[in-house]
Design a protein around this motif. Structure first.
Motif, PDB file in Angstrom:
ATOM      1  N   PRO A 113       0.194  -1.273  -0.367  1.00 56.84           N
ATOM      2  CA  PRO A 113       0.209   0.052   0.415  1.00 56.84           C
ATOM      3  C   PRO A 113       0.679   1.028  -0.128  1.00 56.84           C
ATOM      4  O   PRO A 113       1.707   1.386   1.236  1.00 56.84           O
ATOM      5  N   VAL A 114       0.485   2.402  -0.770  1.00 54.09           N
ATOM      6  CA  VAL A 114       1.237   3.338  -0.643  1.00 54.09           C
ATOM      7  C   VAL A 114       0.631   4.725  -1.360  1.00 54.09           C
ATOM      8  O   VAL A 114      -0.284   4.474  -2.064  1.00 54.09           O
ATOM      9  N   GLU A 131       2.758  -3.182 -10.462  1.00 51.45           N
ATOM     10  CA  GLU A 131       2.818  -3.259  -8.291  1.00 51.45           C
ATOM     11  C   GLU A 131       3.773  -4.772  -7.987  1.00 51.45           C
ATOM     12  O   GLU A 131       3.766  -5.504  -7.922  1.00 51.45           O
ATOM     13  N   SER A 132       4.835  -4.087  -6.888  1.00 48.23           N
ATOM     14  CA  SER A 132       5.418  -4.798  -5.768  1.00 48.23           C
ATOM     15  C   SER A 132       4.815  -5.176  -4.323  1.00 48.23           C
ATOM     16  O   SER A 132       5.805  -3.629  -3.679  1.00 48.23           O
ATOM     17  N   PRO A 133       3.809  -5.588  -3.908  1.00 48.37           N
ATOM     18  CA  PRO A 133       3.177  -5.285  -2.330  1.00 48.37           C
ATOM     19  C   PRO A 133       4.571  -5.652  -1.705  1.00 48.37           C
ATOM     20  O   PRO A 133       5.228  -6.578  -1.718  1.00 48.37           O
ATOM     21  N   ASP A 138       3.453 -10.850  10.698  1.00 49.40           N
ATOM     22  CA  ASP A 138       3.505 -10.358  12.284  1.00 49.40           C
ATOM     23  C   ASP A 138       3.622  -8.830  12.470  1.00 49.40           C
ATOM     24  O   ASP A 138       4.421  -7.911  13.344  1.00 49.40           O
ATOM     25  N   GLY A 139       2.933  -8.086  11.998  1.00 51.82           N
ATOM     26  CA  GLY A 139       2.286  -6.172  11.768  1.00 51.82           C
ATOM     27  C   GLY A 139       3.079  -5.835  11.300  1.00 51.82           C
ATOM     28  O   GLY A 139       2.912  -3.823  11.595  1.00 51.82           O
ATOM     29  N   LYS A 140       4.141  -5.917  10.838  1.00 54.34           N
ATOM     30  CA  LYS A 140       5.225  -5.517  10.194  1.00 54.34           C
ATOM     31  C   LYS A 140       5.134  -5.167   8.836  1.00 54.34           C
ATOM     32  O   LYS A 140       5.023  -6.511   7.668  1.00 54.34           O
ATOM     33  N   TYR A 141       6.079  -4.312   8.046  1.00 52.74           N
ATOM     34  CA  TYR A 141       5.745  -4.140   6.780  1.00 52.74           C
ATOM     35  C   TYR A 141       7.286  -4.363   5.615  1.00 52.74           C
ATOM     36  O   TYR A 141       8.239  -3.523   6.641  1.00 52.74           O
ATOM     37  N   SER A 142       7.440  -5.317   4.767  1.00 52.61           N
ATOM     38  CA  SER A 142       8.960  -4.993   4.114  1.00 52.61           C
ATOM     39  C   SER A 142       8.927  -5.520   2.760  1.00 52.61           C
ATOM     40  O   SER A 142       7.339  -5.834   2.131  1.00 52.61           O
ATOM     41  N   ILE A 143      10.141  -5.214   2.203  1.00 55.02           N
ATOM     42  CA  ILE A 143       9.946  -5.342   0.567  1.00 55.02           C
ATOM     43  C   ILE A 143       9.940  -6.918   0.479  1.00 55.02           C
ATOM     44  O   ILE A 143      10.712  -7.748   0.799  1.00 55.02           O
ATOM     45  N   ASP A 144       9.548  -7.253  -1.154  1.00 58.03           N
ATOM     46  CA  ASP A 144       9.621  -8.393  -1.201  1.00 58.03           C
ATOM     47  C   ASP A 144      11.215  -8.574  -1.991  1.00 58.03           C
ATOM     48  O   ASP A 144      10.547  -8.554  -3.667  1.00 58.03           O
ATOM     49  N   TYR A 357      -4.476   2.844  -1.182  1.00 62.74           N
ATOM     50  CA  TYR A 357      -3.842   2.821  -1.247  1.00 62.74           C
ATOM     51  C   TYR A 357      -3.481   1.315  -2.243  1.00 62.74           C
ATOM     52  O   TYR A 357      -2.072   1.086  -2.314  1.00 62.74           O
ATOM     53  N   GLY A 358      -3.751   1.090  -2.809  1.00 64.75           N
ATOM     54  CA  GLY A 358      -3.870  -0.251  -3.163  1.00 64.75           C
ATOM     55  C   GLY A 358      -4.871  -1.630  -2.863  1.00 64.75           C
ATOM     56  O   GLY A 358      -4.997  -1.141  -1.644  1.00 64.75           O
ATOM     57  N   GLU A 359      -4.470  -2.885  -3.571  1.00 64.74           N
ATOM     58  CA  GLU A 359      -5.460  -3.864  -3.088  1.00 64.74           C
ATOM     59  C   GLU A 359      -5.148  -4.304  -1.453  1.00 64.74           C
ATOM     60  O   GLU A 359      -5.862  -4.740  -1.194  1.00 64.74           O
ATOM     61  N   SER A 360      -3.886  -4.413  -1.214  1.00 67.20           N
ATOM     62  CA  SER A 360      -3.501  -4.458   0.287  1.00 67.20           C
ATOM     63  C   SER A 360      -3.793  -3.423   0.625  1.00 67.20           C
ATOM     64  O   SER A 360      -3.410  -4.055   2.177  1.00 67.20           O
ATOM     65  N   GLY A 361      -4.213  -2.614   0.924  1.00 62.72           N
ATOM     66  CA  GLY A 361      -4.641  -1.618   2.014  1.00 62.72           C
ATOM     67  C   GLY A 361      -6.120  -2.080   1.954  1.00 62.72           C
ATOM     68  O   GLY A 361      -7.311  -0.790   2.484  1.00 62.72           O
TER      69      GLY A 361
END
Ligand SMILES: Cc1ncc(COP(=O)(O)O)c(C=O)c1O
Length: 389
Positions: A113-114, A131-133, A138-144, A357-361
């Motif tokens: 989400p951005v 998109e690279s979601p 565990d409640g944290k975001y990181s880059i795939d 902010y995108g589908e992941s939101g």
């Protein structure tokens, strides 16, 4: 020093976008503050108004100096004074850069989400979103990383728009993350816009790392977009800038900003920015402390009063990103837009729906906590009422 952050300001009658709402509604959506700007900025603007002439304005060297000195003292990075290009705001600058560095039909990579306007800047200019979601675990975001490199390796992917720090999740990207992004983008010939508009609002004691500060590669392939507008609540004054160290890239972008008519300041933007960056540090440190107290109050309240919702931990921005997955699943709600409308109808609280902010939101809401404590309390109680009714 007491700057009066606690006051619940009246924003009626000033054509505020955020406050353009119905009776008895409370807006906690658009990312500006219900808090007065720094006294040094008010003073500078008063002096400017007193002069009484409002003709065309140049960008003086004092502007470039103020920007460079600020980034050096606040964020530990030295930029060449000539690398600063004025722009009226960041979104128009991103549009101009998209048109300068990419062709119609090419792909621009984003990590949702951005910030929703990134999508507009891409599609409105006839480019395609790739998109690279982000991974949410565990409640944290990181880059795939695997997926990110796959997207960059598309031969028609020519630009990546990074949000650093990240809106809406509030992530502060580490030096290692930024170096790896730069390495992969350079490897695949992809330029980077690093939108750093939120960089000055970090949790006290936690620093922002500018993308360009990490190494020479990052510096060479990137355009850093900055503005005092989020930190000093001056979005309506329209003062921003792009930092472009590579001279060839800079010349092309400068030309485009001028062609697009967004390189010309208004009479207040220069004075306000110089005041913010030369005299605003004490105020900024005070507001950061206040905003992160608000953020922690909101997170604790949501955890204890709003079943099935939790605030994602974050060290940047005055935006709380609320994970509503459990609540929505329990109540059979499958879009955050529906949830946002339900909350507005039940309580008058106006939030941003995560799916912009995108589908992941889809299972998230965004809450803006940049206001006095009374208003924050009102907003949180409205949220509780809406979700426990
Ligand atoms: C990441 C990001 N970039 C840009 C903007 C808007 O900037 P501007 O008003 O300078 O166009 C926002 C506003 O919320 C934002 O969050």
């Amino acid at each position: 020093m007491d700057f009066g952050f606690e006051r619940d300001l009246d924003l009626s009658g000033i054509y505020s976008l955020k406050w353009h709402i119905g009776p008895d509604e409370l807006p906690m959506w658009v990312a500006d503050m219900d808090i007065e700007t720094a006294p040094c900025i008010k003073e500078a603007l008063k002096k400017r108004v007193e002069r009484g002439t409002f003709g065309y304005t140049i960008v003086p060297t004092e502007f470039n100096d103020a920007v460079c000195d600020w980034w050096k003292t606040r964020h530990g990075v030295s930029f060449d004074r000539d690398s600063i290009l004025f722009s009226t705001s960041i979104v128009p600058a991103i549009n101009s850069i998209v048109r300068t560095l990419t062709n119609v039909g090419e792909y621009i990579v984003v990590t949702p989400p951005v910030y929703n306007m990134f999508f507009n800047s891409i599609t409105d200019n006839g480019r395609k979103v790739l998109e690279s979601p982000l991974i949410y675990s565990d409640g944290k975001y990181s880059i795939d990383w695997k997926d990110f490199e796959k997207k960059l390796s598309n031969p028609l992917a020519t630009l990546f728009i990074l949000c650093n720090p990240h809106n809406p999740t509030g992530n502060i990207w580490s030096k290692e993350d930024l170096a790896h992004i730069g390495e992969l983008c350079a490897k695949h010939g992809v330029a980077v816009i690093s939108d750093e508009i939120h960089c000055d609002i970090t949790r006290p004691g936690i620093n922002h790392t500018p993308f360009a500060s990490v190494n020479e590669t990052n510096r060479r392939i990137s355009i850093t977009c900055g503005s005092p507008s989020k930190a000093f609540n001056t979005a309506g004054l329209h003062s921003a800038y792009c930092i472009v160290e590579d001279p060839f890239l800079r010349a092309r972008i400068a030309n485009r900003l001028s062609l697009d008519g967004v390189g010309q300041p208004n009479d207040f933007s220069i004075d306000a920015t110089i005041a913010a960056y030369t005299q605003g540090a004490e105020w900024l440190d005070a507001i950061r402390a206040y905003l992160f107290e608000n953020k922690d109050i909101a997170a604790d309240f949501i955890a204890s009063h709003c079943p099935g919702m939790k605030a994602v931990d974050s060290d940047s921005t005055y935006l709380v990103w609320i994970d509503c997955t459990a609540y929505m699943k329990k109540h059979g709600i499958d879009s955050s837009n529906t949830l946002q409308q339900l909350i507005r109808k039940r309580s008058g609280l106006v939030l941003s729906a995560g799916d912009i902010y995108g589908e992941s939101g889809r299972y998230f809401l965004r809450l803006n906590i940049a206001c006095g404590r009374g208003r924050l309390d009102d907003g949180l109680k409205r949220l509780e009422k809406a979700v426990t009714e």
